[in-house]
Design an enzyme around this catalytic site. Structure first.
Site, short mmCIF file in Angstrom:
data_model
loop_
_atom_site.label_atom_id
_atom_site.label_comp_id
_atom_site.label_asym_id
_atom_site.label_seq_id
_atom_site.Cartn_x
_atom_site.Cartn_y
_atom_site.Cartn_z
N HIS A 133 0.87 -1.17 0.00
CA HIS A 133 0.00 0.00 0.00
C HIS A 133 0.91 1.23 0.00
CE1 HIS A 133 -2.86 2.91 1.73
NE2 HIS A 133 -3.83 2.05 1.48
N ASP A 211 3.21 -4.55 7.94
CA ASP A 211 1.98 -3.76 7.86
C ASP A 211 0.83 -4.75 8.03
OD1 ASP A 211 -0.25 -2.33 7.23
OD2 ASP A 211 0.48 -1.58 5.30
N GLN A 214 -4.44 -5.16 7.17
CA GLN A 214 -5.45 -6.10 6.68
C GLN A 214 -5.46 -7.39 7.50
OE1 GLN A 214 -7.72 -5.48 4.41
NE2 GLN A 214 -6.91 -3.52 3.72
N CYS A 375 -4.71 2.40 -3.76
CA CYS A 375 -3.49 2.95 -3.13
C CYS A 375 -2.31 2.01 -3.31
CB CYS A 375 -3.71 3.25 -1.65
SG CYS A 375 -4.90 4.55 -1.37
#
Lengths: 417, 142
Positions: A133, A211, A214, A375
């Site tokens: 992202h 990250d 999600q 994104c």
């Protein structure tokens, strides 16, 4: 075609049907139709437990925290700090001091890029993947401009998995200081093998950031089992409010890092000559934080824990398998990203029908999906696409909603032929 | 399936089989319009005489049906018009997509009036027009 799809349904993904009653928004109508919300990967809807906890805070127990010497402030401080314990348990952190509250995962990554990034030296490398992202790409590009580091990119394979061989090659010169990679792609749904990535990074002398924006919604995360160094999540995808995210990092790394933002609450003492910093995590939490939102996040985590990740995972795996099956039957539909390890985020194209036209026509039928580059423009270029449509699932998603998506897509396709 | 006034036959037809797509052998002006939010892209090629009157326009559009149909209908509509006239048509179209009411004289372009209910899609229809007006303004400055 519609009948065929609807009658083909199974009980797959029905196990959490009862949770729908907790989400008031799901009874709303859109364009006169029942709302079919298939954009949870962008932001999830909120259960009444979260809504009530935030409203109750404002109604009955609210004051600024950490400094008031009166009952209301002390109680609000307790409620706020209790969420830090909750998050620490949720992520399997070693200590509550390792939990830093931020505005969202974007801000958490920017915090690391500014603070930990300032400890890097020119020529050291930050290694990302092709499916990041923008939130896990642009902060490192900005660091490259500031610090003269190198930004290196590990490709994805044609099916949308992380190319682990290429990752190994990218690590081999020993110059990589930090590997920053998604734990689950917001476009492809690919779940990366975080533990293997950690092991490879550490063997090459690099730290590793995941990250988890999600993934943390769909699977239990244990940062110690993953052997991560940094892990970021955001509240609004976790059925919590906007404006609250989390950075987890190992305590010794946080202690070594300089502050990010300066101001109240992050200091030990202040004079005109010099100031000294509060201990972690407060060193990284300048100013009045998102108190109400943090308490809302606590309610969201309690809600998720009350269901349990075993059931959430089973529900979403069943829904994803069902969706891949019924979407695969829609003429001209192509699922983008077919990595073996994947979650309930499904991007697709449909012959020549532009994703924006798909999204607008689905919306007229009450079905909310995302369309665009999500994104992740570099990934789109890698895939040779300018945009995809994306359906993503939450705990409240039902197989009937997916059947309705597939049937409506079939009709849209017919409309454009 | 519930659909929408927006996807009328003319929009679908122009998107599917545009009448003014491609390039011009003797174009005097070129322009590109890009929507960074969705990646849609329109390349315009136009013949414009020394008085600023448009001869022909051709477009190469990579975008959604709304964008593609808008580019094609625009190419048709601006033929023989000068900059001031193009700006008047553009303003009328902008009013139509904002309010849902098509001003008199908008003609076939009134198919885009239902966009006022799809605010996120207004820029799809306006992208070719913005590119055209930028092109004409640049020409005037030269």
């Amino acid at each position: 075609m519609m009948d065929q799809m609807v009658t083909g349904k199974t009980d797959a993904g029905n196990s959490l049907r009862h949770v729908r009653a907790d989400f008031p928004i799901l009874s709303q109508k859109v364009h006169g139709k029942d709302l079919v919300f298939l954009d949870s990967a962008a932001s999830a809807q909120k259960p009444r437990q979260v809504i009530d906890s935030m409203a109750d805070t404002m109604r009955t127990q609210y004051a600024n925290i950490h400094r008031g010497l009166y009952w209301m402030s002390e109680r609000t401080t307790e409620a706020y700090e209790a969420v830090r314990d909750q998050v620490a348990a949720f992520l399997g952190a070693g200590a509550r001091e390792e939990i830093v509250f931020t505005r969202n995962s974007t801000e958490a990554i920017n915090l690391v890029a500014h603070s930990y990034g300032s400890l890097l030296r020119p020529g050291q490398v930050v290694l990302v993947s092709e499916m990041e992202h923008h939130a896990n790409l642009v902060p490192w590009q900005m660091l490259r401009e500031r610090m003269g580091i190198e930004l290196r990119v590990t490709p994805v394979t044609d099916d949308g998995a992380l190319d682990m061989d290429a990752l190994g090659r990218n690590l081999s010169d020993g110059r990589v200081a930090l590997v920053a990679i998604t734990h689950m792609s917001n476009v492809l749904g690919t779940i990366t093998d975080a533990r293997a990535i950690s092991d490879m990074a550490h063997a090459a002398g690099a730290k590793v950031l995941f990250d988890g924006s999600q993934l943390a919604v769909h699977r239990r995360v244990n940062v110690r089992e993953l052997d991560a160094d940094f892990y970021v999540v955001t509240g609004h995808k976790l059925y919590g409010p906007t404006g609250i995210g989390v950075l987890w990092a190992r305590r010794e790394i946080l202690e070594e890092m300089p502050p990010f933002l300066g101001g109240g609450d992050m200091i030990a003492s202040v004079s005109f000559e010099r100031s000294t910093w509060a201990h972690v995590p407060h060193k990284f939490e300048a100013g009045t934080p998102a108190i109400i939102e943090t308490i809302g996040l606590g309610a969201a985590l309690s809600y998720i824990e009350s269901i349990g990740f075993d059931r959430i995972g089973a529900h979403e795996d069943a829904l994803t398998a069902h969706a891949l099956k019924v979407l695969g039957q829609v003429s001209g539909l192509k699922v983008v990203g077919t990595a073996p390890q994947r979650g309930g985020v499904i991007s697709f194209t449909m012959a020549d029908v532009h994703p924006h036209d798909i999204a607008t026509l689905l919306d007229r039928n009450g079905i909310a999906v995302r369309a665009g580059h999500h994104c992740a423009e570099p990934l789109m270029r890698r895939l040779g696409l300018s945009a995809t449509a994306r359906a993503s699932f939450g705990i409240y998603t039902t197989p009937e909603e997916i059947d309705m998506l597939a049937a409506t897509l079939e009709q849209i396709r017919g409309f454009f032929v | 399936m519930a659909q929408d006034d927006l996807y009328r036959t003319v929009v679908l037809e122009r998107a599917k089989t545009p009448r003014h797509a491609g390039k011009l052998d003797i174009a005097s002006l070129h322009a590109q319009g890009v929507n960074p939010l969705c990646g849609d892209r329109v390349n315009l090629h136009a013949q414009v005489d020394t008085h600023g009157r448009i001869g022909q326009v051709r477009h190469e559009t990579r975008g959604c049906a709304i964008c593609a149909a808008s580019a094609d209908l625009m190419a048709e509509r601006v033929m023989g018009q000068d900059t001031a006239q193009v700006k008047r048509i553009h303003a009328a179209l902008a009013t139509a997509v904002e309010t849902g009411e098509a001003p008199d004289g908008l003609g076939e372009l009134s198919v885009f009036a239902p966009l006022h209910r799809h605010r996120s899609r207004i820029r799809c229809a306006m992208l070719p027009w913005s590119a055209l007006i930028d092109m004409l303004n640049d020409d005037k400055d030269r």
